[in-house]
Design an enzyme around this catalytic site. Structure first.
Site, PDB file in Angstrom:
ATOM      1  N   ASP A 267      -1.441  41.385  72.443  1.00  0.00           N
ATOM      2  CA  ASP A 267      -1.178  41.628  71.026  1.00  0.00           C
ATOM      3  C   ASP A 267       0.285  41.533  70.658  1.00  0.00           C
ATOM      4  OD1 ASP A 267      -3.764  41.848  70.300  1.00  0.00           O
ATOM      5  OD2 ASP A 267      -3.894  43.960  70.838  1.00  0.00           O
TER       6      ASP A 267
ATOM      7  N   HIS B 243      -1.448  48.816  78.909  1.00  0.00           N
ATOM      8  CA  HIS B 243      -2.891  48.564  78.818  1.00  0.00           C
ATOM      9  C   HIS B 243      -3.628  49.519  79.743  1.00  0.00           C
ATOM     10  CE1 HIS B 243      -6.721  46.451  78.721  1.00  0.00           C
ATOM     11  NE2 HIS B 243      -6.288  45.938  77.595  1.00  0.00           N
TER      12      HIS B 243
END
Ligand code: CMC
Length: 437
Positions: A371, A313
């Site tokens: 996700d 991320h």
């Protein structure tokens, strides 16, 4: 903005005069250096492709501490919201700044519930798409198309228009996403049902048919609601910045949100849940759990172009707090449905374990993101992989609207207009065609 006593001084090695730059303090998080007068005073721009060191706005909505792995909506930790509130309370919070009282929640739920139907003509608009169109292609078109149906809420500078378009968008997204799904599988659309919760209604519109009703399982409804809460906002990410930039021109809210949907589609952003599941299916085809070592080797080889989707991320360099909550939900859903032996889920768990222990991922602080697990949960619920990003868009709509409305209400708001470092040809003259090499 609160000015700090400290100022930044910018000096130049060529003897040009130095410049003092004001510094502002936020409630929490890094201070910002105000460079707005830089160009006027020095004739120079700053250069920051990818916005690695740039705060593009001043916001009170969401705070992320990437090193601590902390996410706050309006000051409330995501862990408390995910376990003590539902999605519509979260929407109210993001839009209004405070959690609703019992009466406010009842009124807000009533308002959203009574705006879930879409103009019947939307069905004809949908019919123009190929049946095999990607749901995100359809959704981008449908959301943009709303501005052609709701003319009474398209003036972004009118607070009433903004308020009603916010409710319409939040209420209609589940209807539009489920319509896009039903269209691709050739089933009749299912109309919303007002006695169900926001998530329960969405699941019924997805899975019921006119011949057979769908009674959503409470664990699965809670899981869907949690997916919505965890995706509701995430500060100035790519799609939110897109919505702000698009809306900064004064375009209507439906058009600005459609731009956000388009941006979210990319695999480095919202498309990651779909890409993560596709990756698991590819590894399964390669030979499954046995082949994880070989696959991880490819991921670590920079020339392969393969990434471990659902990992890493830009902001979280510690565990994504949403991933922790989603992981919990993931196990609850797999237990409820008795799916722990499903080969894809077994593979996902094995991949997660190996990646968390591997030096390559540990050194780069690459942890599973939300996700990775949300894809697994959605697949278990029966949602097709191609619809995952559309569900992310549904959930993120409230964040986009809250951010858009905050920008429009900001007295310092201006149309967004970045500048550039120009590296092309200097001015030159056009030669007659016969004289060109
Ligand atoms: N698999 C393998 N290597 C990776 C990965 C990955 N998923 N992510 C980053 N790296 C490596 C990268 O190659 C680089 O290595 P090196 O330092 O040796 O050059 C290092 O880790 C730092 O990565 P970066 O690309 O500089 O990091 P970034 O902040 O620019 O990218 C990211 C963040 C999310 C785009 C990236 O991690 C990625 O592509 N992840 C996979 C896609 C994904 O899951 N995206 C969903 C993000 S969460 C949902 C959302 O907010 O939309």
């Amino acid at each position: 903005m609160t000015p700090s006593d400290v100022k930044a001084t910018l000096s130049f090695s060529d003897g040009s005069p130095s410049m003092d730059l004001p510094i502002y303090k936020g409630t929490i998080g890094p201070d910002v250096i105000d460079i707005r007068k830089l160009y006027g005073q020095t004739g120079k721009f700053t250069y920051d492709p990818g916005f690695l060191s740039t705060a593009s706005c001043n916001s009170t909505i969401t705070y992320i501490d990437g090193d601590k792995g902390e996410l706050l909506y309006r000051g409330y930790p995501i862990e408390q919201l995910a376990t003590q509130c539902d999605y519509l309370e979260t929407c109210y919070l993001l839009l209004n700044g405070e959690l609703p009282s019992g009466k406010e929640k009842e009124d807000f739920t009533h308002l959203v519930t009574h705006h879930t139907m879409v103009n019947e003509q939307m069905q004809f608009f949908l019919r123009g798409f190929r049946r095999d169109a990607h749901p995100m292609a359809i959704l981008t078109g449908l959301v943009g198309g709303l501005s052609a149906f709701y003319h009474d809420s398209t003036d972004i500078h009118n607070a009433e228009h903004r308020a009603i378009s916010a409710i319409r968008l939040i209420a209609k997204m589940p209807t539009l996403v489920s319509m896009a799904y039903k269209y691709t599988i050739g089933q009749p659309y299912i109309y919303p049902k007002n006695d169900l919760s926001y998530a329960g209604n969405f699941m019924r519109m997805m899975f019921a048919t006119p011949c057979e009703d769908y009674n959503p399982n409470e664990v699965l409804v809670r899981a869907m609601d949690r997916i919505f809460i965890l995706h509701a906002d995430h500060e100035q990410n790519a799609s939110t910045s897109t919505v702000r930039l698009c809306g900064s021109s004064g375009t209507n809210p439906f058009a600005a949100i459609a731009a956000g949907v388009a941006c979210l589609w990319g695999p480095a952003h919202g498309g990651a849940n779909e890409a993560a599941l596709n990756m698991l299916e590819d590894v399964q085809k390669m030979g499954g759990v046995e082949k994880i070592g070989e696959f991880i080797k490819q991921v670590k080889d920079k020339n392969s172009g393969i990434k471990l989707m659902g990992f890493g991320h830009r902001v979280y360099k510690n565990y994504d707090p949403r991933a922790k909550l989603m992981r919990e939900t993931c196990h609850e859903v797999l237990d409820t449905l008795g799916l722990h032996d499903d080969p894809i889920f077994k593979l996902a768990m094995a991949l997660e374990k190996i990646a968390l222990e591997d030096e390559y991922f540990v050194a780069r602080k690459l942890y599973p993101n939300v996700d990775f697990y949300s894809g697994i949960v959605q697949r278990a619920i029966g949602i097709p992989v191609s619809l995952f990003t559309a569900i992310f868009a549904l959930a993120r709509t409230v964040g986009w609207i809250a951010q858009l409305n905050e920008m429009i209400g900001d007295p310092e708001y201006k149309i967004g207009r970045p500048r550039q470092l120009y590296n092309g040809a200097a001015q030159r003259n056009v030669k007659a065609i016969g004289e060109r090499d």
